[in-house]
Write an enzyme that holds these catalytic residues in place. Structure first.
Site, PDB file in Angstrom:
ATOM      1  N   ALA A 354      45.963  37.087  38.439  1.00  0.00           N
ATOM      2  CA  ALA A 354      44.884  37.794  39.120  1.00  0.00           C
ATOM      3  C   ALA A 354      43.892  38.363  38.118  1.00  0.00           C
ATOM      4  O   ALA A 354      42.699  38.438  38.386  1.00  0.00           O
ATOM      5  CB  ALA A 354      45.469  38.922  39.964  1.00  0.00           C
ATOM      6  N   ASP A 463      53.508  47.216  37.904  1.00  0.00           N
ATOM      7  CA  ASP A 463      53.232  45.862  38.411  1.00  0.00           C
ATOM      8  C   ASP A 463      54.485  45.000  38.289  1.00  0.00           C
ATOM      9  O   ASP A 463      54.435  43.852  37.839  1.00  0.00           O
ATOM     10  CB  ASP A 463      52.067  45.237  37.646  1.00  0.00           C
ATOM     11  CG  ASP A 463      51.568  43.947  38.296  1.00  0.00           C
ATOM     12  OD1 ASP A 463      51.839  43.755  39.504  1.00  0.00           O
ATOM     13  OD2 ASP A 463      50.916  43.141  37.606  1.00  0.00           O
TER      14      ASP A 463
END
Length: 545
Positions: A354, A463
């Site tokens: 991403a 994350d």
């Protein structure tokens, strides 16, 4: 009922302040669809006042709908079972029950959130989209995997529509405030730094809202505050959608919900999808916000595929999660054909996440990878530069720090701050995601031990997904761009929640085995009991309304 003929379903939508009645056929033809919004006289929506609005408005809309489609032609009654405001849901359910009994037709209660997804698929060419659903009460990233729509990402506190509306009320704008925020934002020309909070594929908006209110109170131009609020919040939404895209490898993104009417948000997502080489869809505005047609359509899908409800089963569920619904209307065969695509990684890269492009090379005489945090076209330059530089520096710092805790990490060879690049050692192995897909779970307990070591050292990854561990002879942790130092139990709990949801989203069939092993390993951390207890509390606060 003869299901071989074209069925006609009437749908009642009333989860919050919008009252909707829609009529649709089983071939997808919308015969009637009208929504009336309740506008509170002063402040926000009062649940009882919204319910009174539904009670009055359903009668008017039903009369109007039945002038278009005679009552004797109605084959099925559908209504929004939840999630939503309790009083609103009860009025909606009562209205649907009354009609069902009076015409002696079956009744189906459906999930409001999934209705948005399915009407979006009907009204676009989307087949298997990753869906960003944004409204006054909901902010979710949804994907269909394993007979359910999984919540891949969401807000950890307030929904985006609620955030915009609260800010608008603070600034004395009319309801719904998002329209006016967008209007003022178009004339903003100064970006004001505000909190930007992304945790894995989740976001937090309450701190951003408070900061924006304070900026307005400090006499910053309202146009500039609205501009900055939109740029920050919509960049966060686009980022978590992009993160979920990389995690699920979907080839389509769809935007639904009331906030989908915002042109800047649509523009951001469109740019992101172009950069990721995936398709982007938004249904017509009529079908973005809450409406009765979407409720009727999901009712038809469920009924035609065997769903039946007794009146005793029609009690509203105010916290009705999307992933509580067993999806009986999608055949697994639909996902075994050439129509369903996956995201394509450019040939010159070994990975595209991403945030960054990953390429392999040689540094001096060592195998290496270069991770470049590429410019994001959807973010304004000031915000993009700030985020990319901060995360590049942060990642390098944490990769060095975790080694002091006895955790394996790639070695840093070079940092290029100007171009937001890190060159590091190449690790021979497979990411945990691939190992789990192969059925190899032997390393999962080690993941828990590693996370425990990080938390013991005051490091929160922010994350944790199965794509951010590389398993070889040892297990390596990577991608610390969102990392931070924290001794707060809640931060550590959210760290585990992010990992839990990432496992559930794509390893749903192995979830129990994987998660139990991870938690067994995490129990080596002396504060594990406090963190696990806090997890339960945070999960209860998750927004599904």
């Amino acid at each position: 009922m003869d299901t071989s003929k074209d069925l006609i379903c009437i749908g009642f939508e009333g989860t919050a302040e919008k009252t909707g009645v829609g009529i649709i056929t089983s071939n997808g033809e919308v015969l009637f669809n009208k929504t009336i919004i309740y506008t509170p006289p002063v402040q926000g929506i009062h649940p009882r006042e919204a319910a009174d609005h539904h009670a009055e408005t359903f009668v008017k809309l039903l009369k109007e709908a039945l002038t278009v489609v005679p009552i004797e032609k109605i084959d099925l009654v559908s209504f929004s079972l939840g999630p939503g405001l309790g009083p609103s849901l009860r009025v909606t359910a009562t209205t649907a029950r009354a009609l069902s009994l009076s015409i002696n037709k079956p009744i189906i209660g459906v999930n409001h959130c999934i209705s948005h997804v399915e009407i979006g698929k009907l009204k676009t060419d989307a087949l298997d989209p990753l869906t960003l659903y944004v409204s006054g009460g909901n902010t979710q990233v949804l994907a269909y995997t394993g007979k359910k729509y999984r919540v891949i990402g969401e807000t950890l506190d307030i929904a985006i529509g609620n955030c915009l509306d609260q800010f608008a009320r603070h600034c004395n704008m009319p309801h719904p405030g998002g329209v006016y925020v967008e209007k003022y934002a178009k004339n903003g020309n100064k970006f004001i730094k505000l909190p930007y909070t992304v945790k894995g594929m989740d976001i937090s908006l309450s701190g951003l809202l408070t900061a924006a209110m304070k900026k307005y109170d400090s006499k910053e131009r309202i146009e500039d505050v609205c501009y900055s609020l939109q740029e920050n919040s919509f960049s966060m939404l686009t980022e978590i959608t992009e993160r979920a895209l990389a995690h699920t490898n979907k080839a389509e993104v769809m935007l639904v919900g009331g906030v989908a009417a915002n042109n800047r948000l649509k523009e951001m997502l469109d740019i992101m999808c172009i950069e990721q080489n995936v398709d982007f869809y938004v249904p017509e505005r009529e079908f973005c916000g809450d409406n009765g047609a979407m409720i009727a359509w999901l009712g038809i899908l469920q009924y035609l595929n065997g769903k039946r409800m007794d009146l005793n089963d029609t009690k509203p569920i105010s916290n009705y999660r999307s992933d509580m619904v067993e999806v009986n209307w999608i055949s697994e065969n639909e996902f075994n054909n050439e129509n369903i695509k996956s995201r394509i990684i450019p040939e010159h890269l070994i990975g595209k996440g991403a945030e960054a492009d990953i390429s392999k090379g040689i540094y001096l005489e060592f195998e290496s990878i270069t991770k470049e945090r590429v410019k994001k076209g959807y973010r304004i330059l000031e915000l993009d530069e700030l985020i990319r530089l901060r995360r590049t520096v942060k990642e390098a710092r944490f990769l060095a720090s975790i080694k002091e805790l006895g955790i394996y990490a790639p070695s840093i060879f070079d940092i290029d701050k100007e171009n937001k690049k890190i060159t590091m050692s190449y690790i021979h192995g497979k990411i945990a995601k691939e190992k789990i897909e192969e059925g190899n779970l032997n390393f999962c307990e080690d993941l828990g031990k590693i996370i425990g070591k990080m938390h013991s050292g005051g490091i929160v990854h922010n994350d944790l997904t199965t794509s951010n561990f590389i398993v070889s002879d040892n297990t390596f942790v990577i991608d610390f761009g969102l990392g931070k130092y924290s001794d707060l139990v809640e931060d550590k709990a959210i760290d585990l929640i992010v990992l839990k949801k990432s496992i559930m989203s794509i390893h749903y069939d192995k979830f129990d085995s994987v998660w139990n092993k991870i938690i067994e390993g995490y129990k080596t951390y002396e504060m594990f009991e406090s963190v696990l207890e806090c997890m339960k509390e945070v999960e209860k606060r998750a927004r599904y309304l």
